[in-house]
Design a protein around this motif. Structure first.
Motif, PDB file in Angstrom:
ATOM      1  N   GLY A 455       0.826  -1.207   0.000  1.00 44.07           N
ATOM      2  CA  GLY A 455       0.000   0.000   0.000  1.00 44.07           C
ATOM      3  C   GLY A 455       0.857   1.253   0.000  1.00 44.07           C
ATOM      4  N   LEU A 456       1.974   1.194   0.731  1.00 49.51           N
ATOM      5  CA  LEU A 456       2.901   2.323   0.801  1.00 49.51           C
ATOM      6  C   LEU A 456       3.511   2.598  -0.572  1.00 49.51           C
ATOM      7  N   ALA A 457       3.864   1.512  -1.270  1.00 55.26           N
ATOM      8  CA  ALA A 457       4.503   1.642  -2.583  1.00 55.26           C
ATOM      9  C   ALA A 457       3.490   1.782  -3.715  1.00 55.26           C
ATOM     10  N   ALA A 458       2.219   1.441  -3.425  1.00 64.13           N
ATOM     11  CA  ALA A 458       1.159   1.424  -4.448  1.00 64.13           C
ATOM     12  C   ALA A 458       1.542   0.486  -5.591  1.00 64.13           C
ATOM     13  N   LYS A 459       2.137  -0.648  -5.235  1.00 65.00           N
ATOM     14  CA  LYS A 459       2.595  -1.616  -6.227  1.00 65.00           C
ATOM     15  C   LYS A 459       2.552  -3.024  -5.639  1.00 65.00           C
ATOM     16  N   LYS A 460       2.417  -4.009  -6.511  1.00 64.64           N
ATOM     17  CA  LYS A 460       2.536  -5.406  -6.119  1.00 64.64           C
ATOM     18  C   LYS A 460       4.016  -5.743  -5.998  1.00 64.64           C
ATOM     19  N   LEU A 461       4.408  -6.417  -4.911  1.00 68.23           N
ATOM     20  CA  LEU A 461       5.809  -6.780  -4.708  1.00 68.23           C
ATOM     21  C   LEU A 461       6.017  -8.254  -5.030  1.00 68.23           C
ATOM     22  N   ILE A 462       6.978  -8.515  -5.905  1.00 64.87           N
ATOM     23  CA  ILE A 462       7.336  -9.882  -6.278  1.00 64.87           C
ATOM     24  C   ILE A 462       8.766 -10.129  -5.804  1.00 64.87           C
ATOM     25  N   PHE A 463       8.968 -11.177  -4.993  1.00 61.47           N
ATOM     26  CA  PHE A 463      10.282 -11.438  -4.416  1.00 61.47           C
ATOM     27  C   PHE A 463      10.936 -12.676  -5.019  1.00 61.47           C
ATOM     28  N   THR A 464      12.227 -12.570  -5.245  1.00 63.48           N
ATOM     29  CA  THR A 464      13.060 -13.739  -5.524  1.00 63.48           C
ATOM     30  C   THR A 464      13.992 -13.885  -4.330  1.00 63.48           C
ATOM     31  N   LYS A 465      13.840 -14.985  -3.603  1.00 63.38           N
ATOM     32  CA  LYS A 465      14.605 -15.172  -2.373  1.00 63.38           C
ATOM     33  C   LYS A 465      15.977 -15.761  -2.661  1.00 63.38           C
ATOM     34  N   GLN A 466      16.974 -15.242  -1.942  1.00 60.55           N
ATOM     35  CA  GLN A 466      18.330 -15.777  -2.037  1.00 60.55           C
ATOM     36  C   GLN A 466      18.745 -16.292  -0.662  1.00 60.55           C
ATOM     37  N   ASP A 467      19.182 -17.524  -0.633  1.00 58.92           N
ATOM     38  CA  ASP A 467      19.521 -18.174   0.629  1.00 58.92           C
ATOM     39  C   ASP A 467      20.957 -17.831   1.028  1.00 58.92           C
ATOM     40  N   THR A 468      21.120 -16.692   1.691  1.00 59.41           N
ATOM     41  CA  THR A 468      22.434 -16.251   2.157  1.00 59.41           C
ATOM     42  C   THR A 468      22.258 -15.547   3.490  1.00 59.41           C
ATOM     43  N   SER A 469      23.265 -15.642   4.344  1.00 55.40           N
ATOM     44  CA  SER A 469      23.177 -14.996   5.658  1.00 55.40           C
ATOM     45  C   SER A 469      23.569 -13.523   5.598  1.00 55.40           C
ATOM     46  N   ILE A 470      24.111 -13.084   4.465  1.00 58.10           N
ATOM     47  CA  ILE A 470      24.537 -11.689   4.324  1.00 58.10           C
ATOM     48  C   ILE A 470      23.372 -10.863   3.775  1.00 58.10           C
ATOM     49  N   PRO A 471      22.869  -9.892   4.538  1.00 54.28           N
ATOM     50  CA  PRO A 471      21.724  -9.099   4.082  1.00 54.28           C
ATOM     51  C   PRO A 471      22.054  -8.301   2.816  1.00 54.28           C
ATOM     52  N   HIS A 472      21.172  -8.358   1.834  1.00 55.25           N
ATOM     53  CA  HIS A 472      21.326  -7.537   0.633  1.00 55.25           C
ATOM     54  C   HIS A 472      20.004  -7.541  -0.121  1.00 55.25           C
ATOM     55  N   TYR A 473      19.855  -6.582  -1.046  1.00 52.52           N
ATOM     56  CA  TYR A 473      18.693  -6.586  -1.937  1.00 52.52           C
ATOM     57  C   TYR A 473      19.056  -5.889  -3.240  1.00 52.52           C
ATOM     58  N   HIS A 474      18.251  -6.175  -4.271  1.00 54.31           N
ATOM     59  CA  HIS A 474      18.440  -5.525  -5.570  1.00 54.31           C
ATOM     60  C   HIS A 474      17.076  -5.435  -6.248  1.00 54.31           C
ATOM     61  N   ILE A 475      16.686  -4.219  -6.628  1.00 57.65           N
ATOM     62  CA  ILE A 475      15.431  -4.052  -7.366  1.00 57.65           C
ATOM     63  C   ILE A 475      15.713  -4.403  -8.823  1.00 57.65           C
ATOM     64  N   ARG A 476      15.173  -5.539  -9.264  1.00 59.22           N
ATOM     65  CA  ARG A 476      15.478  -6.040 -10.606  1.00 59.22           C
ATOM     66  C   ARG A 476      14.686  -5.319 -11.692  1.00 59.22           C
ATOM     67  N   HIS A 477      13.408  -5.036 -11.410  1.00 54.93           N
ATOM     68  CA  HIS A 477      12.595  -4.418 -12.468  1.00 54.93           C
ATOM     69  C   HIS A 477      11.324  -3.815 -11.878  1.00 54.93           C
ATOM     70  N   MET A 478      10.898  -2.691 -12.463  1.00 54.62           N
ATOM     71  CA  MET A 478       9.587  -2.105 -12.176  1.00 54.62           C
ATOM     72  C   MET A 478       8.814  -2.036 -13.482  1.00 54.62           C
ATOM     73  N   GLY A 479       7.589  -2.509 -13.472  1.00 55.34           N
ATOM     74  CA  GLY A 479       6.776  -2.500 -14.689  1.00 55.34           C
ATOM     75  C   GLY A 479       5.453  -3.187 -14.432  1.00 55.34           C
ATOM     76  N   SER A 480       4.897  -3.783 -15.475  1.00 63.32           N
ATOM     77  CA  SER A 480       3.631  -4.496 -15.306  1.00 63.32           C
ATOM     78  C   SER A 480       3.897  -5.852 -14.669  1.00 63.32           C
ATOM     79  N   LEU A 481       2.877  -6.404 -14.052  1.00 64.54           N
ATOM     80  CA  LEU A 481       2.991  -7.719 -13.423  1.00 64.54           C
ATOM     81  C   LEU A 481       3.320  -8.774 -14.473  1.00 64.54           C
TER      82      LEU A 481
END
Length: 494
Positions: A455-481
Motif C-alpha cells: 500500500g505504501l509503494a502502491a505496487k505489487k511486490l514480487i520477491f526472488t529469495k536468495q539463501d544467504t546470511s549476508i543481508p542484501h537486496y536488488h530491485i530487478r525491475h519495475m513494470g507491469s505484473l
C-alpha cells in the motif's frame, strides 16, 4: 540557522539536526528496536544487594533492571539527617518481594539489564514533573536571577508532598495559567499510571513513551524550524508547538526528504569507520564493547609551520570533528582519542580546550579525564541508549563477528524508502531480489507487513529469495505484473 529534517514516512523514523549547514545529530528509530528509556513499569524486587546498595527488579522483560538505593522514593523522601541516611544500607528502604513503579533511564546493553529509577519523570514543553522526590530546579538559562526565583517560588507554592519539578527555559515568558495547565496535564498522566498499576498484579509495562515524538519535541526550544514529510505527524507536532517560536513545515515532495535536503550521504556515513576531514586528515572510529577508540591520522596533511605546530593544528581540527561524530553516532561510555603525539603541554591544553568547546553543544553530559601517560585522551559521554552502530549493524557472519555489516532491518527499511519514492511512477509491480532475512524484515516472517508495504509503494511486490546470511537486496525491475512474470520465467528457463 538550526533545524531538524524529519523523515517520518514508513516504519523506520529518522531525523537529522542541521546547524550552520552541518549535520550534527542523527536519530533512527526502527520498529522492534525502540529504546525503552522513559518507559514506566510495575516491578517486583527480586533481589536486594547490600554490598552494591542496589536491587534487581523484575519489570516483565527478558532482563531484570538495576535500581540503586539513591533512586528510591523511600530514600529521597526520608526526613532523617542526610549523613545518617547515606550510611544506611538499601535494606532499610526496600525489601525483596516489594512492588513499586519504576522508570527505565538506560536501555539494556549486552548482558546488562536496563538501569531503573523510582523517581518517575513526566515531561511537558515547559516543565519536568518528578514523582518521588521534593527537588525543585529552575533552568539557569533564564535571563535573570529574579525570574529564576519567581518560578522556583511558584513551583514550591503549587507542589504536593512527594512532587518535584524542573522548570525549563521555555517557561520564562509563560503565564501562571500556562504553568497551572501544564501541571494539571502531567498530574493527570501520573494518576493514569497509578490507576493502571492498581489494576495489574504482575510485572509489566504501565506506560510506553513515543520516543521518536519525544525526541523531536525535546529539540524544539532550540530550533528555528522543523521540516516533516508525513502529514499526520506534521499536524501533531505543529499542534504541540503552537505557542513556540519554531516554524513547523510540511514537505510535500515525493522524493525522500533526506535526499531533498542533501543529507542522505551524511546519514549513510555513520556506518563507516573512516571519516575524512580537510587536507587529508582523517579519523578511524572503532566501537567495542569496552570502549570506543578514535585514531587521528594526518594522511597527506603537511601544514605550513614546524612539526609541533602542524600536529597541534591537525589535532584541533580532529578534536572538533570527533566531538561532532560522538553526537552524530550517539557514542557513549568510555572514549579514547589517540591524537598525534605532541610534546608541549600547552599544545595539549589547546586541543583539550577545542574539544571542550565543541562538546558544549552536546545535550549528553561529557567528562574529559585528560591525557594518559601514553598520550591518549580519555573522556566519557553519558549513555542512555545504543549508538547508531549498535542499533543498525550486526556482526558479519563471514568473519565470525570481527567486522560489522548493515543489519537486515536496516536494509529493509532503506528498501521501503526506495519503494515509497517510486510510488508516483506508473509501474504496476516491483521485482525484488533479496536475502531471505531482508524479505522477512520488510514483509514479516509470515507476510504480516506485506499489505502495508504494498500500500505504501502502491505496487505489487514480487520477491526472488536468495539463501544467504549476508543481508542484501536488488530491485530487478519495475513494470507491469505480466512483464515481471515473463522475465522471471525466462531466467528460470536459462
Amino acid at each position: 540557522m538550526k533545524k531538524i529534517i524529519v523523515n517520518a514516512k514508513g516504519r523506520e523514523k529518522r531525523f537529522a539536526m542541521i546547524e550552520n549547514n552541518t549535520v550534527t545529530k542523527l536519530e533512527v528509530h526502527q520498529p522492534g528496536h525502540e529504546s525503552i528509556a522513559g518507559n514506566i513499569y510495575w516491578g517486583t524486587v527480586t533481589k536486594v544487594l547490600p554490598g552494591m546498595d542496589a536491587a534487581f527488579v523484575d519489570i516483565g522483560g527478558a532482563k531484570q533492571g538495576f535500581l540503586h538505593r539513591d533512586q528510591l522514593p523511600s530514600y529521597q523522601l526520608s526526613e532523617m539527617d542526610v549523613k545518617k541516611k547515606k550510611s544506611l544500607p538499601i535494606g532499610h528502604f526496600i525489601r525483596q518481594g516489594e512492588k513499586l513503579i519504576v522508570q527505565a533511564v538506560r536501555d539494556p546493553e549486552g548482558a546488562k539489564g536496563p538501569k531503573l529509577t523510582g523517581i518517575i519523570e513526566m515531561t511537558s514543553d515547559k516543565m519536568v514533573a518528578m514523582f518521588g522526590t521534593n527537588y525543585i530546579g529552575v533552568s539557569k538559562k533564564m535571563s535573570s536571577l529574579e525570574t529564576q526565583k519567581y518560578w522556583r517560588e511558584r513551583a514550591f507554592s503549587k507542589k504536593k508532598p512527594g512532587e518535584g519539578f524542573i522548570i525549563r527555559t521555555t517557561m520564562e515568558k509563560a503565564s501562571e495559567d500556562e504553568f497551572d495547565a501544564g501541571l494539571e496535564e502531567v498530574r493527570k498522566r501520573w494518576e493514569s499510571v497509578l490507576s493502571r498499576a492498581s489494576s495489574i498484579n504482575k510485572p509489566g509495562l504501565l506506560l510506553k513513551m513515543d520516543k521518536f515524538r519525544e525526541a523531536v519535541l525535546s529539540q524544539a526550544a532550540q530550533l528555528d524550524a522543523v521540516i516533516i514529510d508525513d502529514f499526520s505527524f506534521y499536524q501533531d507536532i505543529r499542534k504541540e508547538l503552537t505557542d513556540q517560536a519554531v516554524e513547523v513545515h510540511f514537505e510535500r515532495g515525493a522524493e525522500n526528504i533526506f535526499s531533498i535536503f542533501h543529507i542522505e550521504t551524511e546519514a549513510s556515513s555513520v556506518f563507516k569507520q573512516n571519516v575524512m576531514l580537510t587536507d587529508g586528515i582523517y579519523l578511524v572510529i572503532e566501537e567495542t564493547e569496552a570502549c570506543t577508540v578514535i585514531d587521528v591520522n594526518t594522511g597527506s596533511f603537511t601544514g605550513k609551520s614546524e612539526k609541533e605546530a602542524t600536529l597541534t593544528q591537525a589535532n584541533i581540527i580532529a578534536a572538533k570533528e570527533a566531538a561532532r561524530q560522538l553526537r552524530l553516532r550517539n557514542i557513549g561510555g568510555i572514549i579514547v582519542i589517540d591524537f598525534m603525539n605532541m610534546q608541549e603541554e600547552h599544545n595539549k591544553r589547546k586541543v583539550v580546550q577545542a574539544l571542550k568547546e565543541a562538546l558544549a553543544a552536546d545535550e549528553m553530559p561529557t567528562h574529559i579525564a585528560g591525557f594518559t601517560g601514553l598520550g591518549m585522551l580519555q573522556l566519557t559521554r553519558k549513555k542512555t541508549s545504543p549508538s547508531i552502530h549498535e542499533k543498525l549493524m550486526v556482526p558479519c557472519p563471514v568473519c565470525s563477528g570481527s567486522g560489522s555489516i548493515e543489519s537486515a532491518e536496516t536494509l529493509a527499511f532503506r528498501l521501503e524508502r526506495e519503494l515509497l519514492e517510486a510510488r508516483g511512477n506508473d509501474s504496476e509491480a516491483v521485482w525484488i531480489e533479496a536475502a531471505v532475512n531482508v524479505i522477512e524484515a520488510l514483509a514479516g516472517s509470515k507476510n504480516e507487513h506485506l499489505e502495508f508495504v504494498e500500500g505504501l509503494a502502491a505496487k505489487k511486490l514480487i520477491f526472488t529469495k536468495q539463501d544467504t546470511s549476508i543481508p542484501h537486496y536488488h530491485i530487478r525491475h519495475m513494470g507491469s505484473l505480466e512483464e515481471i512474470q515473463v522475465r522471471i520465467k525466462g531466467e528460470h528457463n536459462v
